[in-house]
Enzyme design. Structure first.
Site, PDB file in Angstrom:
ATOM      1  CE1 TYR A 187      -3.981   2.029   0.266  1.00 36.91           C
ATOM      2  CE2 TYR A 187      -2.630   3.375   1.716  1.00 36.91           C
ATOM      3  CZ  TYR A 187      -3.758   3.219   0.937  1.00 36.91           C
ATOM      4  OH  TYR A 187      -4.661   4.243   0.819  1.00 36.91           O
TER       5      TYR A 187
ATOM      6  CD  GLN B  40     -11.900   2.194  -0.044  1.00 34.44           C
ATOM      7  OE1 GLN B  40     -12.018   2.061   1.171  1.00 34.44           O
ATOM      8  NE2 GLN B  40     -11.921   3.384  -0.619  1.00 34.44           N
TER       9      GLN B  40
ATOM     10  CG  ASN C 182      -6.063   6.983   6.186  1.00 34.93           C
ATOM     11  OD1 ASN C 182      -6.301   5.775   6.216  1.00 34.93           O
ATOM     12  ND2 ASN C 182      -6.711   7.818   5.394  1.00 34.93           N
TER      13      ASN C 182
ATOM     14  CB  THR D 183       5.070  10.282  10.377  1.00 39.36           C
ATOM     15  OG1 THR D 183       6.429   9.936  10.425  1.00 39.36           O
ATOM     16  CG2 THR D 183       4.913  11.775  10.346  1.00 39.36           C
TER      17      THR D 183
ATOM     18  CD  GLN E 129       9.360  12.997   9.650  1.00 35.28           C
ATOM     19  OE1 GLN E 129       8.584  12.064   9.500  1.00 35.28           O
ATOM     20  NE2 GLN E 129      10.168  13.398   8.674  1.00 35.28           N
TER      21      GLN E 129
ATOM     22  CG  HIS F 266       4.696  12.952   7.096  1.00 34.55           C
ATOM     23  ND1 HIS F 266       4.710  12.319   5.885  1.00 34.55           N
ATOM     24  CD2 HIS F 266       5.967  12.943   7.542  1.00 34.55           C
ATOM     25  CE1 HIS F 266       5.963  11.941   5.611  1.00 34.55           C
ATOM     26  NE2 HIS F 266       6.736  12.318   6.602  1.00 34.55           N
TER      27      HIS F 266
ATOM     28  CD  GLU G 109       7.324   6.656  11.677  1.00 34.30           C
ATOM     29  OE1 GLU G 109       6.824   7.743  12.025  1.00 34.30           O
ATOM     30  OE2 GLU G 109       7.203   6.185  10.531  1.00 34.30           O
ATOM     31  CG  HIS G 110      11.166   8.842  11.998  1.00 31.12           C
ATOM     32  ND1 HIS G 110       9.862   9.211  11.752  1.00 31.12           N
ATOM     33  CD2 HIS G 110      11.567   8.148  10.919  1.00 31.12           C
ATOM     34  CE1 HIS G 110       9.487   8.758  10.566  1.00 31.12           C
ATOM     35  NE2 HIS G 110      10.497   8.095  10.032  1.00 31.12           N
TER      36      HIS G 110
ATOM     37  CG  ASP H 116      10.899  10.721   5.828  1.00 31.99           C
ATOM     38  OD1 ASP H 116      10.748   9.686   6.506  1.00 31.99           O
ATOM     39  OD2 ASP H 116      10.407  11.817   6.159  1.00 31.99           O
TER      40      ASP H 116
ATOM     41  CD  GLU I  11       3.618 -32.548  26.154  1.00 33.98           C
ATOM     42  OE1 GLU I  11       3.122 -32.748  25.022  1.00 33.98           O
ATOM     43  OE2 GLU I  11       4.416 -31.625  26.396  1.00 33.98           O
TER      44      GLU I  11
ATOM     45  CG  HIS J  37       2.479 -37.251  20.292  1.00 30.21           C
ATOM     46  ND1 HIS J  37       1.124 -37.149  20.287  1.00 30.21           N
ATOM     47  CD2 HIS J  37       2.964 -36.052  19.867  1.00 30.21           C
ATOM     48  CE1 HIS J  37       0.777 -35.933  19.877  1.00 30.21           C
ATOM     49  NE2 HIS J  37       1.895 -35.253  19.608  1.00 30.21           N
TER      50      HIS J  37
END
Ligand code: NAD
Length: 434
Positions: A127, A189, A212, A235, A257, A260, A326-327, A360, A414, A419
Site C-alpha cells: 500500500y 477497501q 491513515n 508519523t 515530520q 505529514h 518511530e524516528h 525518508d 503429556e 505420539h
C-alpha cells in the site's frame, strides 16, 4: 503553541502515562471499516467501485491501472525527480540486499539435522498512501525489500486522484521498479481487496505499507487472513538533544515530520531549557515560511506533540525509550555513544547530519516504521518481513533411535500415547510403553 512537560526531578514510574501521544482510536475505526471489508468480501469489484466513488470521488469501471498509464507516467516524470528516485532505489537496494539471511543447517546429533530455510511469501499487496501527501518513496520502501526477499508476485495499491489514476509519481516509481500490477484503490477497501481478492485482483498472502487510520484499522481487522507488517500510522519524530544542538536544525526536523499529517507527532526531549526556548522561537519563525503551515501547526499544538524537559541525558534516554518513537534523532555531544544506548525506536538518526528527511528518502534505510509505541516490540519493514523461516527436520533411523525413549517419556507425560506409538512403530514396538 507546542506544550511543555517538565520531568525534571524523579521520573514517574510509568512514563507512558505522562508523555504526549495521539489519541488514535484504531479500535473505534474498526467498527467503521468492518462493513467496508465485508462489502468487498461479498461483492468484490462492484463494492470496490462504489467505495472508491464514495471516498475518493471517482467512478472507475476497473481498478487496475493500464500498462500505458504506467509508461506515460514514467515518460512524463521530471528528470530530476527520476534521478532522485533512481538513486533512492539504488541505495535502498544496497542496504536491503545485505539483510538477506542464509539458510542455516544445525547438526543436532550425528544423522539428525534441522535446517532453517528462508522462503519468501508468494504474493504480497503493497500500500502506498495518497491522501494528504503522495508517497512515491513509500513505493520504493515496500517494493525493494519484497523484491530482495524474492517475492515472485506483487501488486501495489494507491488511492486515485481526480483523474482516476494514482498520482503519476507513484505510477512512475512502480514503472522504475518493474512493478506492473497497480490498482487505483485506497483506504480500507484496498486492504480488503488484497485480502479477499476480486475479479480484478487475485488475493494476496500479506499486505504491507503505511496509511491513515482506516488503512491501519483494516490491516488490524484482516490480520490472520493476511499477514501484515507493524502498524505504521501517523508519523512521529522524537529528538533527544542537549545544549550543543542547533535549534534551527531541531525545529526544522520537528516541522519536517509535522508536515505529514495534523495527527503527526513531534517531540523534543532535552535537558537544556535554553535549547527548549530557542527551538520554540525557531518553530514560530519557521512555520510561517512553510507551505503546509496549517497542518504543521495542528500537529505541533496537538496533544501528541510537546517539549519534554529532563534533568539529564540519562533521564532523556529513559523518556525516549518509554516513548518508543518511530524516528528518533540524537543531537547531543557524543551522539553515537548516546545512540548506542537507545533500546526502543523504529530508526535512530545519529548526530547533526542524519536528519529524518534523509531517512525518508535516501539514507538507504527503510521508512516504513512502527508508530504509536509499537517500536518497543516491532521492527520496520525489511527483507525479513517478506520471508518465513521454515524448519526442515531430517533424521536417520539411528538418530531417531537415540531420541526415541525420551520422546516416548514426554509423550506419556503429556498423556499423548499416540505420539509415543508413532515412534515405537518404527522400532517394531521394541520400546516399552509405560
Ligand atoms: P491514505 O492513502 O492512507 O488514505 C487515503 C484513503 O483513506 C482514501 O483513499 C479513502 O479511501 C480513505 N478514507 C478517507 N476518509 C475516509 C473515511 N472517512 N472513512 C473511510 N475511509 C476514508 O493517505 P493519508 O490519509 O494521506 O494518510 C497517510 C498516512 O500515512 C499519514 O498519516 C502519514 O503520516 C502516514 N505515513 C506513515 C509512514 C510510516 O512509515 N509510519 C510513512 C508514510 C506515511
Amino acid at each position: 503553541m507546542i506544550s511543555r512537560i517538565d520531568l525534571r526531578g524523579p521520573l514517574p514510574r510509568d512514563l507512558r502515562d505522562v508523555l504526549p501521544r495521539a489519541d488514535l482510536d484504531v479500535e473505534a475505526a474498526l467498527e467503521k471499516v468492518r462493513p467496508i471489508c465485508e462489502d468487498v468480501r461479498h461483492r468484490g469489484a462492484a463494492a470496490v467501485r462504489e467505495l472508491t466513488a464514495r471516498f475518493d470521488g471517482v467512478d472507475l469501471p476497473t481498478a487496475r491501472v493500464p500498462a500505458e498509464a504506467l509508461a506515460a507516467a514514467l515518460a512524463g516524470l521530471d528528470p530530476q525527480v527520476r534521478a532522485a528516485l533512481e538513486e533512492a532505489i539504488r541505495r535502498t537496494r544496497l542496504v536491503h540486499r545485505d539483510q538477506r539471511r542464509a539458510d542455516v543447517t544445525t547438526t543436532v546429533v550425528p544423522g539428525g539435522t534441522v535446517t532453517e530455510r528462508w522462503i519468501p511469501v508468494e504474493r504480497v499487496g503493497l500500500y502506498a498512501p495518497g491522501g494528504l501527501a503522495v508517497y512515491p518513496s513509500s513505493v520504493i520502501m515496500n517494493v525493494v525489500p519484497a523484491q530482495e526477499a524474492g517475492v515472485s508476485s506483487m501488486a501495489v495499491a494507491s488511492p486515485p486522484q481526480a483523474d482516476g489514476l494514482p498520482h503519476p509519481a507513484i505510477l512512475a516509481a512502480c514503472a522504475l521498479l518493474g512493478v506492473d500490477e497497480v490498482y487505483a484503490v485506497g483506504g480500507a477497501q484496498a486492504i480488503a481487496m488484497f485480502a479477499y481478492g476480486t475479479a480484478d485482483c487475485p488475493p494476496v498472502a500479506m499486505v504491507t505499507g503505511p496509511g491513515n487510520i482506516w488503512v491501519a484499522a483494516a490491516k488490524r481487522l484482516l490480520k490472520g487472513r493476511i499477514g501484515i507488517d507493524a502498524e505504521a500510522g501517523p508519523t512521529e519524530i522524537a529528538v533527544l538533544a542537549d545544549a550543543t544542538a542547533d535549534p534551527v536544525h531541531v525545529a526544522a526536523d520537528l516541522i519536517s515530520q509535522a508536515e505529514h499529517d495534523p495527527l503527526a507527532a513531534a517531540v523534543l526531549v532535552t535537558d537544556s531549557e535554553d535549547l527548549a526556548e530557542a527551538v520554540e522561537k525557531e518553530l514560530a519563525a519557521q512555520i510561517t515560511a512553510t507551505r503546509h503551515a496549517e497542518r504543521i501547526s495542528a500537529a505541533l499544538t496537538g496533544r501528541q506533540s510537546g517539549i519534554v524537559l529532563v534533568s539529564s541525558i540519562d533521564d532523556g534516554l529513559r523518556v525516549v525509550d518509554a516513548y518508543a518513537a518511530e524516528h528518533l534523532e540524537i543531537q547531543t555531544a557524543d551522539a553515537a555513544a548516546v545512540a548506542a544506548r537507545v533500546r526502543n525506536a523504529g530508526a535512530v538518526f545519529v548526530g547533526a547530519f542524519a536528519p529524518v528527511s534523509l531517512g525518508d528518502y535516501l539514507a538507504g534505510s527503510n521508512h516504513v516504521l512502527p508508530t504509536g509505541g509499537c517500536a518497543c516490540h516491532s521492527s520496520g519493514l525489511s527483507v525479513q518481513t517478506f520471508l518465513r523461516g521454515v524448519h526442515v527436520i531430517d533424521y536417520t533411523r539411528p538418530a531417531l533411535a537415540e531420541a526415541a525413549r525420551l520422546v516416548c517419556a514426554l509423550a506419556d507425560a503429556e498423556d499423548l500415547p499416540g505420539h509415543g506409538a508413532a515412534i515405537r512403530a518404527r522400532f517394531d514396538w521394541e520400546i516399552p510403553a509405560s
